[in-house]
Motif scaffolding. Structure first.
Motif, mmCIF file in Angstrom:
data_model
loop_
_atom_site.group_PDB
_atom_site.id
_atom_site.type_symbol
_atom_site.label_atom_id
_atom_site.label_comp_id
_atom_site.label_asym_id
_atom_site.label_seq_id
_atom_site.Cartn_x
_atom_site.Cartn_y
_atom_site.Cartn_z
ATOM 1 N N GLN A 5 -0.259 16.389 43.308
ATOM 2 C CA GLN A 5 -1.701 16.580 43.317
ATOM 3 C C GLN A 5 -2.232 16.316 41.913
ATOM 4 O O GLN A 5 -1.910 17.028 40.963
ATOM 5 N N LYS A 6 -3.060 15.264 41.772
ATOM 6 C CA LYS A 6 -3.601 14.886 40.463
ATOM 7 C C LYS A 6 -4.629 15.897 39.961
ATOM 8 O O LYS A 6 -5.269 16.597 40.738
ATOM 9 N N HIS A 7 -4.787 15.890 38.647
ATOM 10 C CA HIS A 7 -5.836 16.645 37.956
ATOM 11 C C HIS A 7 -5.768 18.146 38.243
ATOM 12 O O HIS A 7 -6.792 18.826 38.247
ATOM 13 N N ARG A 8 -4.588 18.662 38.527
ATOM 14 C CA ARG A 8 -4.391 20.100 38.680
ATOM 15 C C ARG A 8 -3.345 20.532 37.665
ATOM 16 O O ARG A 8 -2.492 19.744 37.243
ATOM 17 N N SER A 9 -3.394 21.790 37.271
ATOM 18 C CA SER A 9 -2.487 22.251 36.213
ATOM 19 C C SER A 9 -1.496 23.302 36.686
ATOM 20 O O SER A 9 -0.540 23.609 35.984
ATOM 21 N N THR A 10 -1.704 23.874 37.860
ATOM 22 C CA THR A 10 -0.781 24.921 38.332
ATOM 23 C C THR A 10 -0.772 24.970 39.849
ATOM 24 O O THR A 10 -1.738 24.568 40.512
ATOM 25 N N VAL A 11 0.347 25.435 40.386
ATOM 26 C CA VAL A 11 0.502 25.596 41.831
ATOM 27 C C VAL A 11 1.004 27.001 42.111
ATOM 28 O O VAL A 11 1.796 27.554 41.353
ATOM 29 N N LEU A 12 0.516 27.591 43.203
ATOM 30 C CA LEU A 12 0.821 28.990 43.506
ATOM 31 C C LEU A 12 0.991 29.156 45.009
ATOM 32 O O LEU A 12 0.147 28.726 45.793
ATOM 33 N N MET A 13 2.106 29.776 45.417
ATOM 34 C CA MET A 13 2.298 30.154 46.812
ATOM 35 C C MET A 13 1.932 31.619 46.959
ATOM 36 O O MET A 13 2.498 32.469 46.269
ATOM 37 N N ILE A 14 0.994 31.935 47.843
ATOM 38 C CA ILE A 14 0.558 33.314 48.045
ATOM 39 C C ILE A 14 1.104 33.811 49.380
ATOM 40 O O ILE A 14 0.699 33.323 50.443
ATOM 41 N N PRO A 15 2.018 34.778 49.386
ATOM 42 C CA PRO A 15 2.508 35.353 50.643
ATOM 43 C C PRO A 15 1.500 36.356 51.193
ATOM 44 O O PRO A 15 0.819 37.057 50.435
ATOM 45 N N GLY A 16 1.391 36.422 52.492
ATOM 46 C CA GLY A 16 0.510 37.407 53.114
ATOM 47 C C GLY A 16 -0.917 36.934 53.298
ATOM 48 O O GLY A 16 -1.775 37.712 53.728
ATOM 49 N N ASP A 42 3.704 38.571 61.962
ATOM 50 C CA ASP A 42 4.039 37.367 61.205
ATOM 51 C C ASP A 42 3.568 37.512 59.761
ATOM 52 O O ASP A 42 2.499 38.063 59.500
ATOM 53 N N VAL A 43 4.368 36.988 58.840
ATOM 54 C CA VAL A 43 3.943 36.948 57.437
ATOM 55 C C VAL A 43 3.388 35.547 57.165
ATOM 56 O O VAL A 43 4.122 34.559 57.204
ATOM 57 N N LEU A 44 2.088 35.475 56.914
ATOM 58 C CA LEU A 44 1.446 34.199 56.648
ATOM 59 C C LEU A 44 1.635 33.822 55.171
ATOM 60 O O LEU A 44 2.064 34.650 54.357
ATOM 61 N N CYS A 45 1.296 32.593 54.836
ATOM 62 C CA CYS A 45 1.388 32.149 53.455
ATOM 63 C C CYS A 45 0.492 30.941 53.255
ATOM 64 O O CYS A 45 0.108 30.268 54.224
ATOM 65 N N VAL A 46 0.152 30.673 52.004
ATOM 66 C CA VAL A 46 -0.665 29.505 51.672
ATOM 67 C C VAL A 46 -0.237 28.994 50.304
ATOM 68 O O VAL A 46 0.141 29.765 49.426
ATOM 69 N N VAL A 47 -0.255 27.678 50.142
ATOM 70 C CA VAL A 47 0.055 27.046 48.869
ATOM 71 C C VAL A 47 -1.246 26.554 48.255
ATOM 72 O O VAL A 47 -1.993 25.795 48.882
ATOM 73 N N CYS A 48 -1.524 27.007 47.034
ATOM 74 C CA CYS A 48 -2.800 26.730 46.368
ATOM 75 C C CYS A 48 -2.570 26.021 45.034
ATOM 76 O O CYS A 48 -1.544 26.223 44.391
ATOM 77 N N THR A 49 -3.532 25.197 44.641
ATOM 78 C CA THR A 49 -3.485 24.534 43.342
ATOM 79 C C THR A 49 -4.814 24.739 42.621
ATOM 80 O O THR A 49 -5.831 25.021 43.225
ATOM 81 N N LYS A 50 -4.758 24.546 41.286
ATOM 82 C CA LYS A 50 -5.966 24.709 40.467
ATOM 83 C C LYS A 50 -5.846 23.840 39.232
ATOM 84 O O LYS A 50 -4.751 23.705 38.691
#
Length: 240
Positions: free
Chosen positions: A151-162, A232-240
């Motif tokens: 993913q261009k022009h992003r500086s960090t990636v984060l997986m958020i559980p729940g 179920d334990v949901l999750c999402v992968v986020c970038t910024k």
């Protein structure tokens, strides 16, 4: 800087004025006069240049992440490579605890005779009574694909559980279910498997390896609310 520039401009103007007011109209500037003028002009030129903002450069920075359970990347992200999930066999005490995204075009090493098999494939371990909501039992024992995304022009990636959505200011890459090995096996990392996961192919054989089981919550030391018991334990992968 402005004070220095103004002072130098006054000095330069004074030198030129004195030269023009000289009694001899057909004057010739001395070498020292010309040197001083050249020095003043160079100084003013460089000082004005420093005051100008630098040109905007296009950043080539970005982040990578693994999209577990899919052969492609989300819209807007570049695919680095696609592959299949691998890792240490679920019953082994030693080896790595992380899942690997193994490329579909490996550059293989030399054959070896020693016994330390570490890299196996991965399968979805599902049943009619143990599967994420909305998933088909037909996915059971099928191999797990993956893709590495950029993913261009992003500086960090984060997986958020729940969670299935990102917090304000963050961009959602994909969401899904938190999966890992069974709690009776040896420990494995948690992975966020895409909510619309797919198999590598239609091959169907129980060969195990680095397996994926769905996970669920258990209230007690986990506070409920805000969590709910045995869901179920949901999750999402986020970038910024």
């Amino acid at each position: 800087m402005k004070i220095h520039s103004t002072y130098m401009a006054i000095v330069l103007a004074t030198v030129i004025m004195n030269a023009e007011n000289h009694e001899c109209k057909n004057y010739v500037l001395s070498a020292s006069d010309q040197s001083l003028i050249d020095m003043m002009e160079h100084y003013l030129h460089t000082s004005r240049k420093e005051e100008c903002p630098p040109p905007i450069k296009t950043s080539n920075s970005g982040v990578t992440y693994v999209r577990w359970g899919k052969k492609s990347c989300p819209k807007g992200a570049e695919i680095v490579y696609t592959g299949q999930v691998g890792g240490t066999q679920y019953g082994y005490r030693g080896g790595g605890v992380n899942y690997l995204c193994l490329p579909n075009d490996p550059e293989n090493g030399q054959h070896q005779s020693y016994g330390n098999n570490q890299v196996y494939g991965s399968e979805y371990q599902l049943s009619s009574s143990m599967k994420p909501s909305g998933w088909s039992e037909s996915m059971a024992d099928k191999e797990v694909p993956c893709s590495v995304c950029y993913q261009k022009h992003r500086s960090t990636v984060l997986m958020i559980p729940g969670r299935k959505s990102c917090y304000k200011g963050w961009n959602s890459e994909y969401n899904g279910y938190l999966m890992s090995d069974h709690n009776t096996h040896f420990r494995r990392d948690f992975a966020c498997v895409d909510i619309n996961a797919e198999p590598v192919d239609n091959k169907n054989g129980n060969e195990d390896g680095a397996v994926f089981y769905p996970t669920r919550t258990k209230c007690g030391s986990l506070r409920c609310p805000p969590y709910t018991n045995e869901t179920d334990v949901l999750c999402v992968v986020c970038t910024k």
